[in-house]
Design an enzyme around this catalytic site. Structure first.
Site, mmCIF file in Angstrom:
data_model
loop_
_atom_site.group_PDB
_atom_site.id
_atom_site.type_symbol
_atom_site.label_atom_id
_atom_site.label_comp_id
_atom_site.label_asym_id
_atom_site.label_seq_id
_atom_site.Cartn_x
_atom_site.Cartn_y
_atom_site.Cartn_z
ATOM 1 N N GLN A 20 0.806 -1.221 0.000
ATOM 2 C CA GLN A 20 0.000 0.000 0.000
ATOM 3 C C GLN A 20 0.840 1.274 0.000
ATOM 4 O O GLN A 20 0.343 2.343 -0.311
ATOM 5 C CB GLN A 20 -0.948 -0.006 1.206
ATOM 6 C CG GLN A 20 -1.973 -1.120 1.116
ATOM 7 C CD GLN A 20 -2.890 -1.184 2.321
ATOM 8 O OE1 GLN A 20 -2.580 -1.857 3.298
ATOM 9 N NE2 GLN A 20 -4.008 -0.484 2.280
ATOM 10 N N HIS A 114 0.946 -9.388 4.590
ATOM 11 C CA HIS A 114 -0.200 -8.465 4.649
ATOM 12 C C HIS A 114 -0.892 -8.502 3.282
ATOM 13 O O HIS A 114 -0.647 -7.660 2.422
ATOM 14 C CB HIS A 114 0.264 -7.052 5.007
ATOM 15 C CG HIS A 114 -0.879 -6.136 5.389
ATOM 16 N ND1 HIS A 114 -0.932 -5.468 6.594
ATOM 17 C CD2 HIS A 114 -2.006 -5.778 4.735
ATOM 18 C CE1 HIS A 114 -2.046 -4.744 6.652
ATOM 19 N NE2 HIS A 114 -2.714 -4.907 5.534
ATOM 20 N N ASN A 158 -2.003 -11.007 8.256
ATOM 21 C CA ASN A 158 -2.976 -9.957 8.469
ATOM 22 C C ASN A 158 -4.364 -10.445 8.044
ATOM 23 O O ASN A 158 -4.574 -10.811 6.887
ATOM 24 C CB ASN A 158 -2.590 -8.728 7.628
ATOM 25 C CG ASN A 158 -3.495 -7.540 7.902
ATOM 26 O OD1 ASN A 158 -3.473 -6.984 8.990
ATOM 27 N ND2 ASN A 158 -4.307 -7.160 6.926
ATOM 28 N N GLU A 159 -5.277 -10.465 8.988
ATOM 29 C CA GLU A 159 -6.705 -10.647 8.716
ATOM 30 C C GLU A 159 -7.063 -11.841 7.825
ATOM 31 O O GLU A 159 -7.638 -11.678 6.745
ATOM 32 C CB GLU A 159 -7.277 -9.374 8.080
ATOM 33 C CG GLU A 159 -7.169 -8.162 8.977
ATOM 34 C CD GLU A 159 -7.881 -6.927 8.420
ATOM 35 O OE1 GLU A 159 -8.201 -6.905 7.221
ATOM 36 O OE2 GLU A 159 -8.123 -5.991 9.199
HETATM 37 C C1 BGC Z 1 -6.339 -3.833 6.185
HETATM 38 C C2 BGC Z 1 -5.656 -2.635 5.572
HETATM 39 C C3 BGC Z 1 -6.712 -1.725 4.964
HETATM 40 C C4 BGC Z 1 -7.619 -1.251 6.063
HETATM 41 C C5 BGC Z 1 -8.678 -0.231 5.655
HETATM 42 C C6 BGC Z 1 -7.633 -3.551 6.884
HETATM 43 O O1 BGC Z 1 -8.551 -4.512 6.475
HETATM 44 O O2 BGC Z 1 -5.448 -4.544 6.993
HETATM 45 O O3 BGC Z 1 -4.718 -3.083 4.644
HETATM 46 O O4 BGC Z 1 -6.158 -0.671 4.253
HETATM 47 O O5 BGC Z 1 -8.277 -2.356 6.628
HETATM 48 O O6 BGC Z 1 -9.639 -0.758 4.821
#
Ligand code: BGC
Length: 410
Positions: A20, A114, A158-159
């Site tokens: 990003q 990520h 991440n997530e």
């Molecule tokens: C993510 C980020 C994203 C942010 C805002 C999260 O789900 O880890 O990469 O930019 O939310 O949407």
């Protein structure tokens, strides 16, 4: 009103993710996806914030503002651009970034994955392929060997639950779009074997990721300078509308709890929250009439973070870092208020006994918001993408000042 004092070693930070902000992440699958005919990405990531070259001044700015921690991600596609071929130069780049943090007294918190993956991994089936954990582990071993002595804390992934969350929110299924067919073709796999981390809401994928996570936990602990290891989750604060209690419990379980349960025994869980979700007897309900909305089409609801922290503590039973929290808005006065109310809500949860060890705002700077491109503004710092000039916003000064004071009125 009373003053809440945060613990002395509390981490006050901001977060970014490599794809990003770094720019020109040429060997990642995302770069390919952004450039496909009929792509669902609003625009390509391009140079992004050229953080790859500007990291030193960015880290200096973060420290000057008063923050003492920086969460960023290591880009696997740079470190291992072709399968089995590790780049010493790219590992050295991240070593310089970690050192730049430490020189400023900033604790570096790294995320090893990520969302983005090397293109070659997706060509082999990506996060739907049983061999992927072995590849990921080999990458983790390199990271811990080369960078482990400088890392403050690490998030393996991440997530992992984001695709499942998105499958409930998005009005369409990405895997049913023509784009999916084109993408599968581009990576030389059949559409059912297109293992894209961000988009595959398939239980097989989370099994593979958790297999990798649990094994990576041990690998990352094997270095000479141990650091805490955990994973981050996308967490919504669920509220039941009248009659929606049973449905809300179902959402809570499917979107959060089953993942939190997997993290019991980790060193921490990274909670990432932006808004709340109201659940009625038939599913998701719209925000209340007249509610303020953010640029992502969600309700402006800063107190959501207090609710998710409580849930994470209750289900996972491990310490918490708020690894992402913030709001997409062009109006920074709304961000200042968001941060004030969110930090208060974190402090209130801590005052009730919950072990929270850090608060990281998303994001340090305006950046590439995945399929939405550069339109949503999440940053504490504005970035002129022509000149790459950075301009801190009032919200950056507010968070830095609060970090320095290490207290807030609740
Ligand atoms: C993510 C980020 C994203 C942010 C805002 C999260 O789900 O880890 O990469 O930019 O939310 O949407």
């Amino acid at each position: 009103m009373q003053t809440f004092n945060f613990p002395e070693n509390f981490l006050w930070g901001a977060s970014t993710a490599a794809h990003q902000v770094e720019g020109n992440n040429l060997n990642s699958e995302l770069w390919t996806l952004e450039h496909l005919p009929g792509t669902i990405f609003a625009e390509p990531s391009g140079d992004a914030c050229d953080h790859y070259h500007h990291y030193r001044e960015d880290i200096q700015l973060l420290g000057k503002l008063g923050l003492n921690a920086y969460r960023f991600s290591l880009e696997w596609a740079r470190i291992e651009p072709s399968e089995g071929e590790f780049s010493r130069a790219e590992l050295d780049h991240y070593r310089r970034m970690l050192s730049a943090c430490l020189e400023q007294g900033i604790t570096p918190v790294v995320t090893l994955h990520h969302f983005t993956s090397p293109r070659w991994l997706i060509e082999k089936g990506g996060w739907l392929d049983q061999r992927t954990p072995d590849s990921y582990l080999r990458y983790c071993e390199r990271v811990v060997r080369h960078l482990g002595d400088l890392i403050g804390a690490a998030c393996t992934f991440n997530e992992v639950n984001l695709p499942v969350v998105l499958s409930k929110i998005l009005p369409f299924k990405v895997s049913e779009t023509p784009f999916w067919q084109t993408a599968a073709q581009a990576f030389g796999v059949t559409p059912d074997r297109l293992g894209l981390f961000q988009f595959v809401a398939d239980p097989r994928m989370s099994e593979i990721v958790f297999n990798a996570h649990h094994r990576a936990y041990d690998v990352l602990h094997s270095g000479s300078h141990p650091f805490p290891v955990g994973m981050t989750l996308a967490m919504m604060d669920f509220h039941a509308a009248p009659g929606g209690e049973a449905m809300m419990a179902r959402f809570q379980r499917e979107l959060s709890d089953v993942y939190l349960e997997q993290l019991r025994g980790d060193d921490f869980v990274g909670v990432q929250t932006y808004s709340r979700m109201i659940i009625g007897p038939d599913g998701i309900e719209p925000p209340p009439e007249g509610a303020e909305m953010n640029q992502m089409g969600e309700e402006y609801y800063p107190e959501a973070i207090g609710g998710t922290i409580r849930r994470a503590a209750q289900v996972a039973g491990v310490p918490i870092y708020v690894t992402e929290n913030g709001v997409a808005t062009e109006d920074d006065t709304r961000r200042v208020e968001y941060l004030q109310r969110a930090v208060r809500s974190v402090a209130a949860a801590m005052a009730s006994g919950i072990d929270v060890r850090g608060y990281f705002s998303w994001s340090f700077m305006d950046n590439f918001e995945w399929i939405s491109g550069y339109r949503p503004k999440f940053g504490l710092v504005a970035v002129d993408r022509e000149t790459q000039a950075r301009t801190p916003k009032p919200s950056a000064f507010w968070l830095g000042k609060t970090a320095r004071e290490n207290k807030i009125q609740i």
